[in-house]
Design an enzyme around this catalytic site. Structure first.
Site, PDB file in Angstrom:
ATOM      1  N   TYR A  56       0.859  -1.184   0.000  1.00 48.99           N
ATOM      2  CA  TYR A  56       0.000   0.000   0.000  1.00 48.99           C
ATOM      3  C   TYR A  56       0.894   1.231   0.000  1.00 48.99           C
ATOM      4  O   TYR A  56       1.982   1.205   0.577  1.00 48.99           O
ATOM      5  CB  TYR A  56      -0.891  -0.020   1.257  1.00 48.99           C
ATOM      6  CG  TYR A  56      -2.142   0.794   1.120  1.00 48.99           C
ATOM      7  CD1 TYR A  56      -3.191   0.353   0.329  1.00 48.99           C
ATOM      8  CD2 TYR A  56      -2.282   2.010   1.778  1.00 48.99           C
ATOM      9  CE1 TYR A  56      -4.356   1.097   0.190  1.00 48.99           C
ATOM     10  CE2 TYR A  56      -3.443   2.759   1.643  1.00 48.99           C
ATOM     11  CZ  TYR A  56      -4.473   2.292   0.852  1.00 48.99           C
ATOM     12  OH  TYR A  56      -5.623   3.031   0.709  1.00 48.99           O
ATOM     13  N   VAL A 157     -18.160  -0.150   1.373  1.00 48.15           N
ATOM     14  CA  VAL A 157     -18.392   0.968   0.455  1.00 48.15           C
ATOM     15  C   VAL A 157     -19.672   0.712  -0.330  1.00 48.15           C
ATOM     16  O   VAL A 157     -20.510   1.613  -0.491  1.00 48.15           O
ATOM     17  CB  VAL A 157     -17.208   1.157  -0.524  1.00 48.15           C
ATOM     18  CG1 VAL A 157     -17.530   2.255  -1.542  1.00 48.15           C
ATOM     19  CG2 VAL A 157     -15.926   1.502   0.228  1.00 48.15           C
ATOM     20  N   TRP A 267      -9.009   8.123  -4.396  1.00 48.42           N
ATOM     21  CA  TRP A 267      -8.354   7.668  -3.162  1.00 48.42           C
ATOM     22  C   TRP A 267      -8.714   8.650  -2.055  1.00 48.42           C
ATOM     23  O   TRP A 267      -8.366   9.821  -2.137  1.00 48.42           O
ATOM     24  CB  TRP A 267      -6.838   7.605  -3.361  1.00 48.42           C
ATOM     25  CG  TRP A 267      -6.115   6.921  -2.246  1.00 48.42           C
ATOM     26  CD1 TRP A 267      -6.593   5.951  -1.415  1.00 48.42           C
ATOM     27  CD2 TRP A 267      -4.754   7.147  -1.848  1.00 48.42           C
ATOM     28  NE1 TRP A 267      -5.626   5.549  -0.530  1.00 48.42           N
ATOM     29  CE2 TRP A 267      -4.482   6.266  -0.779  1.00 48.42           C
ATOM     30  CE3 TRP A 267      -3.738   7.990  -2.299  1.00 48.42           C
ATOM     31  CZ2 TRP A 267      -3.243   6.222  -0.139  1.00 48.42           C
ATOM     32  CZ3 TRP A 267      -2.498   7.934  -1.663  1.00 48.42           C
ATOM     33  CH2 TRP A 267      -2.255   7.058  -0.608  1.00 48.42           C
ATOM     34  N   LYS A 324     -18.226  -6.086   8.625  1.00 48.33           N
ATOM     35  CA  LYS A 324     -16.855  -5.765   9.026  1.00 48.33           C
ATOM     36  C   LYS A 324     -16.409  -6.519  10.278  1.00 48.33           C
ATOM     37  O   LYS A 324     -17.223  -6.846  11.144  1.00 48.33           O
ATOM     38  CB  LYS A 324     -16.743  -4.271   9.343  1.00 48.33           C
ATOM     39  CG  LYS A 324     -16.527  -3.415   8.138  1.00 48.33           C
ATOM     40  CD  LYS A 324     -15.110  -3.503   7.609  1.00 48.33           C
ATOM     41  CE  LYS A 324     -15.045  -2.828   6.252  1.00 48.33           C
ATOM     42  NZ  LYS A 324     -13.953  -3.292   5.428  1.00 48.33           N
TER      43      LYS A 324
END
Ligand SMILES: NC(=O)c1ccc[n+]([C@@H]2O[C@H](COP(=O)([O-])OP(=O)(O)OC[C@H]3O[C@@H](n4cnc5c(N)ncnc54)[C@H](OP(=O)(O)O)[C@@H]3O)[C@@H](O)[C@H]2O)c1
Length: 331
Positions: A56, A157, A267, A324
């Protein structure tokens, strides 16, 4: 005086559940402009796993504490802090390294939270709902009743896109890779839910009655992204914000030459770096109101204590989750 608290620390990059472990780290007393914050909840997002893997763009110095977002409660403040006091709930700073039981933070970097938002829900507002909101607002002007197309629709999302679109009067075509999600996502407000596969562009057209789609949101890449692009109206925009399949995008020349598609990326970390502070504050106010009213609600599969780092990280990396995985104690 320094004290010790539990945190998840990684000393090298690698498989998250192998290289990240719970251990004690030191916490100092807050300085004059700082606050001591105890963790309430912090999610494990795909980007957190990528950070630990070393895959990342955000690379904390090693040894590092992962965790890009989370919510906490103020335990103590320094002498100069006027806007916060012990007991206030706050959003931790972006990229803070939230997987720690407590930490010292500059008070000006904490965002006060309305106490009515459950801790786990508050902890998940900074990244995924913010990404959904920005992608729906900042790329195209959607008309009332307009359609949005997205893959990985069962993601955090994806759920936020469905919830925000419905609240704004837009409709969603949602692509998933598991049939058991179809009824579930429809019950959650999705207008159409379709399975990944070769006949998708035709099925999308049937689902919308041939209505033009001007915005598609791609978190998968590879063939899935291409199927979304093929379903867009001429001049439509494909926003890529994730690459869950780890497959590169393939862009057929004709989609640009003859369809004039817009091929964009997003982003949220870059958005936070460049947006004016007033825009960030306005977005948080909006997200908090949407969470308080119940429009935004992220499914939770399980909350683990920090001590169970390996189990939590392995669980978060599994496919087929219903929500999650978080660290913390309060829902
Ligand atoms: N660019 C940004 O600013 C930004 C911000 C937030 C998130 N993201 C990215 O958005 C993506 C979703 O994040 P999230 O936190 O919402 O995810 P999440 O809630 O953890 O869910 C992951 C989703 O990815 C799907 N998935 C996993 N592997 C897949 C594959 N090989 N092919 C197709 N689908 C796959 C899963 O499908 P199943 O339900 O079938 O398991 C699940 O729906 C991630 O790539 C993340 O890094 C980017």
């Amino acid at each position: 005086m320094k004290s010790k608290v539990m945190a998840i620390v990684f000393h090298a990059h690698g498989v998250p559940e192998e290289v990240a472990h719970a251990e004690e780290i030191e916490v100092a007393e807050p300085g004059a402009d700082e606050a001591l914050v105890r963790l309430l909840a912090a999610p494990i997002n795909p980007a957190d796993l990528n950070v630990i893997e070393g895959k990342y763009p955000l690379r904390p110095a090693l040894p590092g504490v992962p965790g890009v977002e989370g919510a906490g409660v103020v335990e103590a403040v320094g002498a100069d802090v006027k806007n916060l006091r012990a007991g206030d709930r706050v959003l931790l700073p972006h990229g803070y390294g939230t997987w720690r039981a407590a930490g010292v933070v500059k008070a000006e970097n904490l965002v006060p939270l309305p106490p009515e938002i459950p801790a786990a829900q508050a902890a998940m507002l900074r990244i995924n709902p913010a990404t959904a909101l920005r992608m729906l607002r900042d790329f195209t002007e959607l008309k009332p009743g307009g359609w949005i197309l997205q893959n990985a629709a069962n993601s955090a999302v994806g759920h936020a896109v469905i919830q925000l679109a419905r609240a704004s009067g837009w409709r969603t075509v949602n692509v998933v890779r598991r049939a058991e999600l179809i009824d579930e996502l429809k019950a959650a407000g999705a207008d159409a839910v379709l399975l990944e596969g070769d006949g998708l562009p035709e099925q999308i057209s049937a689902a919308t009655g041939g209505a033009p789609i001007h915005l598609a949101l791609n978190a998968v890449g590879g063939d899935s992204a291409l199927r979304l692009a093929k379903a867009l109206a001429p001049g439509g925009t494909l926003v890529t914000y994730g690459a869950m399949s780890r497959q590169p995008l393939r862009l057929p020349n004709g989609l640009l030459i003859f369809q004039d598609l817009r091929w964009r990326g997003f982003w949220i970390s870059q958005w936070y770096r460049t947006a004016p502070p007033t825009a960030v504050a306005a977005m948080f106010a909006e997200l908090f109101a949407l969470a308080q009213s119940g429009v935004l609600h992220a499914p939770v599969e399980r909350i683990y204590p920090l001590a169970e780092a390996a189990a939590a990280l392995a669980h978060a990396a599994q496919s087929g989750r219903a929500g999650k995985i978080l660290f913390g104690g309060e829902a």
